[in-house]
Design an enzyme around this catalytic site. Sequence first.
Site, PDB file in Angstrom:
ATOM      1  N   ASP A   8       0.790  -1.237   0.000  1.00 37.52           N
ATOM      2  CA  ASP A   8       0.000   0.000   0.000  1.00 37.52           C
ATOM      3  C   ASP A   8       0.818   1.281   0.000  1.00 37.52           C
ATOM      4  O   ASP A   8       0.349   2.310  -0.468  1.00 37.52           O
ATOM      5  CB  ASP A   8      -0.944  -0.011   1.205  1.00 37.52           C
ATOM      6  CG  ASP A   8      -1.940   1.114   1.174  1.00 37.52           C
ATOM      7  OD1 ASP A   8      -2.697   1.205   0.184  1.00 37.52           O
ATOM      8  OD2 ASP A   8      -1.962   1.912   2.126  1.00 37.52           O
ATOM      9  N   GLY A   9       2.036   1.241   0.520  1.00 40.39           N
ATOM     10  CA  GLY A   9       2.822   2.470   0.584  1.00 40.39           C
ATOM     11  C   GLY A   9       2.122   3.494   1.457  1.00 40.39           C
ATOM     12  O   GLY A   9       1.620   3.188   2.538  1.00 40.39           O
ATOM     13  N   GLU A  31       1.006  -3.183   4.377  1.00 43.83           N
ATOM     14  CA  GLU A  31       2.256  -2.424   4.238  1.00 43.83           C
ATOM     15  C   GLU A  31       3.100  -2.692   5.476  1.00 43.83           C
ATOM     16  O   GLU A  31       2.569  -2.877   6.569  1.00 43.83           O
ATOM     17  CB  GLU A  31       1.958  -0.928   4.108  1.00 43.83           C
ATOM     18  CG  GLU A  31       3.173  -0.048   3.988  1.00 43.83           C
ATOM     19  CD  GLU A  31       4.077  -0.401   2.816  1.00 43.83           C
ATOM     20  OE1 GLU A  31       5.257  -0.716   3.069  1.00 43.83           O
ATOM     21  OE2 GLU A  31       3.612  -0.390   1.664  1.00 43.83           O
ATOM     22  N   ASP A  52       1.888  -7.463   7.092  1.00 40.58           N
ATOM     23  CA  ASP A  52       2.744  -8.075   6.076  1.00 40.58           C
ATOM     24  C   ASP A  52       1.929  -8.833   5.026  1.00 40.58           C
ATOM     25  O   ASP A  52       1.103  -9.685   5.357  1.00 40.58           O
ATOM     26  CB  ASP A  52       3.700  -9.034   6.791  1.00 40.58           C
ATOM     27  CG  ASP A  52       4.784  -9.613   5.904  1.00 40.58           C
ATOM     28  OD1 ASP A  52       4.648  -9.574   4.660  1.00 40.58           O
ATOM     29  OD2 ASP A  52       5.764 -10.113   6.454  1.00 40.58           O
ATOM     30  N   VAL A  53       2.194  -8.542   3.762  1.00 44.55           N
ATOM     31  CA  VAL A  53       1.466  -9.177   2.651  1.00 44.55           C
ATOM     32  C   VAL A  53       1.667 -10.694   2.627  1.00 44.55           C
ATOM     33  O   VAL A  53       0.786 -11.430   2.184  1.00 44.55           O
ATOM     34  CB  VAL A  53       1.858  -8.546   1.295  1.00 44.55           C
ATOM     35  CG1 VAL A  53       3.278  -8.928   0.913  1.00 44.55           C
ATOM     36  CG2 VAL A  53       0.880  -8.920   0.197  1.00 44.55           C
ATOM     37  N   CYS A  83       8.839  -0.868  -4.939  1.00 46.68           N
ATOM     38  CA  CYS A  83       9.888  -0.274  -5.759  1.00 46.68           C
ATOM     39  C   CYS A  83      11.119  -0.022  -4.886  1.00 46.68           C
ATOM     40  O   CYS A  83      11.013   0.188  -3.695  1.00 46.68           O
ATOM     41  CB  CYS A  83       9.416   1.016  -6.418  1.00 46.68           C
ATOM     42  SG  CYS A  83       8.747   2.218  -5.275  1.00 46.68           S
TER      43      CYS A  83
END
Length: 84
Positions: A8-9, A31, A52-53, A83
């Site tokens: 999600d940032g 995120e 955590d994903v 990124c």
Amino acid sequence: MNVLSLFDGMSCGRIALDRLGVKVDKYYASEIDKHAIKVSKDNWSDITHIGDVTKVSYKDGTLYTEFGQYETEIDLLLGGSPCQ
């Protein structure tokens, strides 16, 4: 609309949806970066941060996370790999 945002940032997906005028009922954000999470929390108090994903899964209307389970239907999945 119920949204699940992976990686999600600072919740850029929420920014885009707000600018488009899309009504968000629930926004679940995965995120781990503490700085990004702080920005997200400062901007939207209604976002549910789910951690955590790698610890997130969804089956039969239940979202499983490291922080608990949520009975919900997901209408929109947002995601983009981190990124560097």
